[in-house]
Design an enzyme around this catalytic site. Structure first.
Site, PDB file in Angstrom:
ATOM      1  N   SER A 159       1.959  14.583  -0.807  1.00 23.52           N
ATOM      2  CA  SER A 159       0.769  14.857  -1.442  1.00 23.52           C
ATOM      3  C   SER A 159       0.508  16.336  -1.347  1.00 23.52           C
ATOM      4  O   SER A 159       0.638  17.152  -0.089  1.00 23.52           O
ATOM      5  CB  SER A 159      -0.515  14.303  -1.066  1.00 23.52           C
ATOM      6  OG  SER A 159      -0.211  12.784  -1.245  1.00 23.52           O
TER       7      SER A 159
HETATM    8  N1  SAH Z   1       0.473  10.068   2.342  1.00 20.36           N
HETATM    9  C1  SAH Z   1       1.686  10.661   2.015  1.00 20.36           C
HETATM   10  C2  SAH Z   1       1.833  10.522   0.503  1.00 20.36           C
HETATM   11  C3  SAH Z   1       2.594   9.273   0.081  1.00 20.36           C
HETATM   12  S1  SAH Z   1       2.812   8.913  -1.825  1.00 20.36           S
HETATM   13  C4  SAH Z   1       1.613  12.120   2.441  1.00 20.36           C
HETATM   14  O1  SAH Z   1       1.440  12.065   3.580  1.00 20.36           O
HETATM   15  O2  SAH Z   1       1.979  13.141   1.562  1.00 20.36           O
HETATM   16  C5  SAH Z   1       2.539   7.332  -1.894  1.00 20.36           C
HETATM   17  C6  SAH Z   1       3.224   6.309  -0.994  1.00 20.36           C
HETATM   18  O3  SAH Z   1       2.354   5.161  -1.124  1.00 20.36           O
HETATM   19  C7  SAH Z   1       4.489   6.205  -1.406  1.00 20.36           C
HETATM   20  O4  SAH Z   1       5.116   6.431  -0.271  1.00 20.36           O
HETATM   21  C8  SAH Z   1       4.601   4.759  -2.022  1.00 20.36           C
HETATM   22  O5  SAH Z   1       5.687   4.159  -1.766  1.00 20.36           O
HETATM   23  C9  SAH Z   1       3.438   4.238  -1.065  1.00 20.36           C
HETATM   24  N2  SAH Z   1       2.680   2.868  -1.805  1.00 20.36           N
HETATM   25  C10 SAH Z   1       2.774   2.664  -3.301  1.00 20.36           C
HETATM   26  N3  SAH Z   1       2.180   1.519  -3.009  1.00 20.36           N
HETATM   27  C11 SAH Z   1       1.843   0.965  -2.162  1.00 20.36           C
HETATM   28  C12 SAH Z   1       1.328  -0.319  -1.601  1.00 20.36           C
HETATM   29  N4  SAH Z   1       0.954  -1.189  -2.515  1.00 20.36           N
HETATM   30  N5  SAH Z   1       1.364  -0.675  -0.250  1.00 20.36           N
HETATM   31  C13 SAH Z   1       1.719   0.561   0.814  1.00 20.36           C
HETATM   32  N6  SAH Z   1       2.271   1.569   0.429  1.00 20.36           N
HETATM   33  C14 SAH Z   1       2.322   1.855  -0.922  1.00 20.36           C
END
Ligand code: SAH
Length: 228
Positions: free
Chosen positions: A77
């Site tokens: 993000s």
């Molecule tokens: N927190 C991260 C951003 C991750 S992007 C950062 O520090 O930048 C969002 C993440 O959510 C992705 O890796 C995706 O695989 C995960 N995701 C999507 N749906 C999900 C779910 N139902 N349970 C757990 N993770 C999920």
């Protein structure tokens, strides 16, 4: 390029100064100008080496105000989104006991939360991302994050209640399991809404009352079901 070389002889972004503490402090100043006010959040962001959470080829852009690819169609993000989500999740508190993140991705946001919580649980549905995030967190010396592979929308616990829950992927409607995971006075932050119309939504629990507030428009990858 006249930077340091890592053990394979490659010039590292660290060596060329793109990932120095100075770059990080510039990012913190930019976040301040963008309206992030919570000093504990700014200090936490100033401590986490964001460049170590992205592919070495992208490390020189790690402190730009942008999302970057982390593989598997997912992104790290944008710094402002991480800062704002955590700022909303803290409210007027500056240190928490137990935090929960849903959507570990590369582990960056979990690392920032780990500066503000005694203990952080982070749930990721893609096994390979969870494994890599664990490695990066441990290489950065961050020992208070537990990464679990699961579908975070199904998260439920008979014992643990969280002082903050931060969801890093968007849902159209509030997953019903999530607000009950909050401890009293806990705050949940989640991007909600259909594609193109997402907003950060905050839910604060007081006893059995859950008060919702709407915040800035955002753009997140979707919360998906199941594991990979
Ligand atoms: N927190 C991260 C951003 C991750 S992007 C950062 O520090 O930048 C969002 C993440 O959510 C992705 O890796 C995706 O695989 C995960 N995701 C999507 N749906 C999900 C779910 N139902 N349970 C757990 N993770 C999920």
């Amino acid at each position: 390029m006249n930077g340091q070389r890592d053990r394979t002889g490659t010039a590292t972004a660290e060596g060329i100064g793109m990932t120095s503490e100075r770059a990080r402090l510039r990012m913190v100043e930019r976040l301040r100008q963008q309206g992030i006010r919570h000093e504990a959040v700014l200090a936490a962001i100033g401590r986490v080496p964001r460049h170590r959470f992205v592919d070495p080829a992208l490390a020189s852009r790690a402190y730009d105000d942008t999302a970057l690819p982390i593989g598997f169609g997912q992104t790290i993000s944008q710094p402002w989104v991480v800062a704002r989500s955590i700022e909303l999740a803290l409210g007027n508190r500056s240190a928490l006991d137990v935090g929960l993140e849903i959507g570990t991705g590369c582990g960056y946001q979990a690392a920032v939360l780990a500066q503000l919580c005694r203990e952080v649980y982070s749930i990721e549905r893609i096994f390979a991302l969870a494994a890599r995030a664990r490695q990066t967190l441990s290489a950065c010396g961050i020992g208070n994050v537990k990464v679990r592979v699961a579908d975070g929308r199904e998260a439920g616990s008979s014992v643990l209640r969280f002082d903050a829950v931060v969801v890093a992927a968007a849902a159209v409607d509030m997953p019903p399991n999530l607000p009950p995971l909050l401890a009293d006075h806990g705050r949940l932050v989640i991007p909600l809404g259909p594609a193109g119309e997402q907003r950060l939504v905050c839910v604060e629990r007081t006893g059995e009352q859950f008060v919702h507030s709407d915040h800035e428009p955002v753009l997140f990858v979707p919360l998906r079901s199941g594991q990979e």
